[in-house]
Write a protein that holds these residues in place. Structure first.
Motif, mmCIF file in Angstrom:
data_model
loop_
_atom_site.group_PDB
_atom_site.id
_atom_site.type_symbol
_atom_site.label_atom_id
_atom_site.label_comp_id
_atom_site.label_asym_id
_atom_site.label_seq_id
_atom_site.Cartn_x
_atom_site.Cartn_y
_atom_site.Cartn_z
ATOM 1 N N GLU A 25 65.727 -0.072 74.045
ATOM 2 C CA GLU A 25 66.682 0.724 73.275
ATOM 3 C C GLU A 25 66.007 1.796 72.423
ATOM 4 O O GLU A 25 66.677 2.651 71.868
ATOM 5 N N SER A 26 64.699 1.739 72.303
ATOM 6 C CA SER A 26 64.005 2.650 71.397
ATOM 7 C C SER A 26 63.924 4.061 71.961
ATOM 8 O O SER A 26 64.146 4.297 73.142
ATOM 9 N N LYS A 27 63.565 4.988 71.077
ATOM 10 C CA LYS A 27 63.440 6.394 71.445
ATOM 11 C C LYS A 27 62.059 6.712 72.009
ATOM 12 O O LYS A 27 61.852 7.778 72.560
ATOM 13 N N ILE A 28 61.134 5.804 71.815
ATOM 14 C CA ILE A 28 59.752 6.016 72.226
ATOM 15 C C ILE A 28 59.520 5.382 73.591
ATOM 16 O O ILE A 28 59.967 4.271 73.847
ATOM 17 N N LYS A 29 58.806 6.094 74.445
ATOM 18 C CA LYS A 29 58.440 5.520 75.736
ATOM 19 C C LYS A 29 57.328 4.505 75.503
ATOM 20 O O LYS A 29 56.309 4.824 74.888
ATOM 21 N N THR A 30 57.558 3.288 75.967
ATOM 22 C CA THR A 30 56.564 2.237 75.781
ATOM 23 C C THR A 30 56.243 1.548 77.092
ATOM 24 O O THR A 30 57.070 1.462 77.992
ATOM 25 N N LEU A 59 48.988 -1.003 70.022
ATOM 26 C CA LEU A 59 49.590 -1.874 69.010
ATOM 27 C C LEU A 59 49.660 -3.284 69.587
ATOM 28 O O LEU A 59 49.934 -3.453 70.773
ATOM 29 N N VAL A 60 49.403 -4.280 68.738
ATOM 30 C CA VAL A 60 49.511 -5.681 69.152
ATOM 31 C C VAL A 60 50.561 -6.364 68.285
ATOM 32 O O VAL A 60 50.512 -6.278 67.054
ATOM 33 N N LEU A 61 51.524 -7.013 68.936
ATOM 34 C CA LEU A 61 52.494 -7.874 68.266
ATOM 35 C C LEU A 61 52.055 -9.299 68.562
ATOM 36 O O LEU A 61 52.051 -9.721 69.719
ATOM 37 N N LEU A 62 51.664 -10.029 67.526
ATOM 38 C CA LEU A 62 50.973 -11.299 67.700
ATOM 39 C C LEU A 62 51.691 -12.434 66.986
ATOM 40 O O LEU A 62 51.849 -12.406 65.773
ATOM 41 N N ASP A 63 52.106 -13.431 67.756
ATOM 42 C CA ASP A 63 52.699 -14.635 67.174
ATOM 43 C C ASP A 63 51.571 -15.532 66.680
ATOM 44 O O ASP A 63 50.466 -15.511 67.226
ATOM 45 N N PRO A 88 46.227 -1.571 65.392
ATOM 46 C CA PRO A 88 47.108 -2.255 64.441
ATOM 47 C C PRO A 88 47.630 -3.564 65.038
ATOM 48 O O PRO A 88 48.045 -3.603 66.195
ATOM 49 N N VAL A 89 47.561 -4.618 64.235
ATOM 50 C CA VAL A 89 48.057 -5.919 64.656
ATOM 51 C C VAL A 89 49.153 -6.339 63.683
ATOM 52 O O VAL A 89 48.912 -6.450 62.479
ATOM 53 N N ILE A 90 50.333 -6.552 64.230
ATOM 54 C CA ILE A 90 51.470 -7.012 63.439
ATOM 55 C C ILE A 90 51.699 -8.471 63.790
ATOM 56 O O ILE A 90 51.924 -8.794 64.955
ATOM 57 N N MET A 91 51.596 -9.319 62.786
ATOM 58 C CA MET A 91 51.910 -10.727 62.995
ATOM 59 C C MET A 91 53.431 -10.815 63.022
ATOM 60 O O MET A 91 54.095 -10.451 62.051
ATOM 61 N N LEU A 92 53.965 -11.251 64.144
ATOM 62 C CA LEU A 92 55.406 -11.369 64.334
ATOM 63 C C LEU A 92 55.670 -12.833 64.654
ATOM 64 O O LEU A 92 55.404 -13.295 65.761
ATOM 65 N N MET A 119 70.029 -12.711 66.249
ATOM 66 C CA MET A 119 69.624 -11.824 67.335
ATOM 67 C C MET A 119 69.695 -10.351 66.939
ATOM 68 O O MET A 119 68.772 -9.581 67.216
ATOM 69 N N ASP A 120 70.766 -9.927 66.289
ATOM 70 C CA ASP A 120 70.893 -8.519 65.887
ATOM 71 C C ASP A 120 69.819 -8.139 64.871
ATOM 72 O O ASP A 120 69.254 -7.048 64.937
ATOM 73 N N GLU A 121 69.539 -9.038 63.933
ATOM 74 C CA GLU A 121 68.491 -8.775 62.942
ATOM 75 C C GLU A 121 67.114 -8.726 63.598
ATOM 76 O O GLU A 121 66.261 -7.937 63.203
ATOM 77 N N PHE A 122 66.905 -9.569 64.609
ATOM 78 C CA PHE A 122 65.640 -9.552 65.346
ATOM 79 C C PHE A 122 65.464 -8.202 66.035
ATOM 80 O O PHE A 122 64.399 -7.574 65.933
ATOM 81 N N LEU A 123 66.504 -7.738 66.723
ATOM 82 C CA LEU A 123 66.434 -6.441 67.399
ATOM 83 C C LEU A 123 66.167 -5.313 66.410
ATOM 84 O O LEU A 123 65.365 -4.413 66.670
ATOM 85 N N GLU A 124 66.825 -5.373 65.260
ATOM 86 C CA GLU A 124 66.615 -4.345 64.235
ATOM 87 C C GLU A 124 65.184 -4.372 63.704
ATOM 88 O O GLU A 124 64.578 -3.319 63.473
ATOM 89 N N ALA A 125 64.631 -5.562 63.523
ATOM 90 C CA ALA A 125 63.245 -5.681 63.046
ATOM 91 C C ALA A 125 62.278 -5.043 64.045
ATOM 92 O O ALA A 125 61.363 -4.305 63.655
ATOM 93 N N ILE A 126 62.484 -5.292 65.329
ATOM 94 C CA ILE A 126 61.622 -4.697 66.360
ATOM 95 C C ILE A 126 61.741 -3.171 66.338
ATOM 96 O O ILE A 126 60.730 -2.456 66.416
#
Length: 141
Positions: A25-30, A59-63, A88-92, A119-126
């Motif tokens: 859904e984002s505006k950036i190509k990933t 970018l790293v999204l790391l659990d 950049p490492v984001i602890m998610l 779920m909606d808040e999760f999507l917004e956070a991402i």
């Protein structure tokens, strides 16, 4: 504009799907690569085994709670390795433990985001992570 390459280190299938949906859904190509444990994350980042041809992520999204090596151990390896430490490492993570937060920042995490349960808040956070790190911020080479 360059396509942003994100490494998602996550073992929960539902969170993987939600994260991928949010970036669609984002505006950036990933381009998003997904690994499901700490060993795979390190192999990916160090380009070992089946990952010898992969592109270094922007970018790293790391659990934190992942098998084999946990997120703290992976973060420590990233931030103590010269050719990786600028990523950049984001602890998610689901952990709201202050001990985990402190340990993440002691190991030079760039951000710590507790995964919302809704779920909606999760999507917004991402989408906010994407907006800040891939639109507003200037990343290192």
């Amino acid at each position: 504009m360059k396509t942003a390459h994100i490494l998602l280190v996550e073992d929960n299938e539902g969170d993987i799907i939600l994260t991928l949906d949010a970036f669609e859904e984002s505006k950036i190509k990933t381009n998003i690569s997904v690994v499901k444990n700490g060993q795979e994350a390190l192999d990916f980042l160090f380009r070992r085994g089946e990952y010898t041809e992969v592109e270094k992520p922007d970018l790293v999204l790391l659990d934190i709670n992942i098998p084999i090596f946990n997120g703290h151990e992976v973060l420590r390896q990233i931030k103590t390795t010269d050719f990786l430490k600028k990523i950049p490492v984001i602890m998610l993570t689901t952990s709201s433990s202050q001990k985990d937060v402190n340990q993440a920042y002691e190991n030079h995490s760039n951000s710590y985001v507790k995964k919302p349960l809704d779920m909606d808040e999760f999507l917004e956070a991402i989408l906010k992570i994407e907006e800040f790190w891939l639109q507003l911020s200037k990343l290192a080479d």
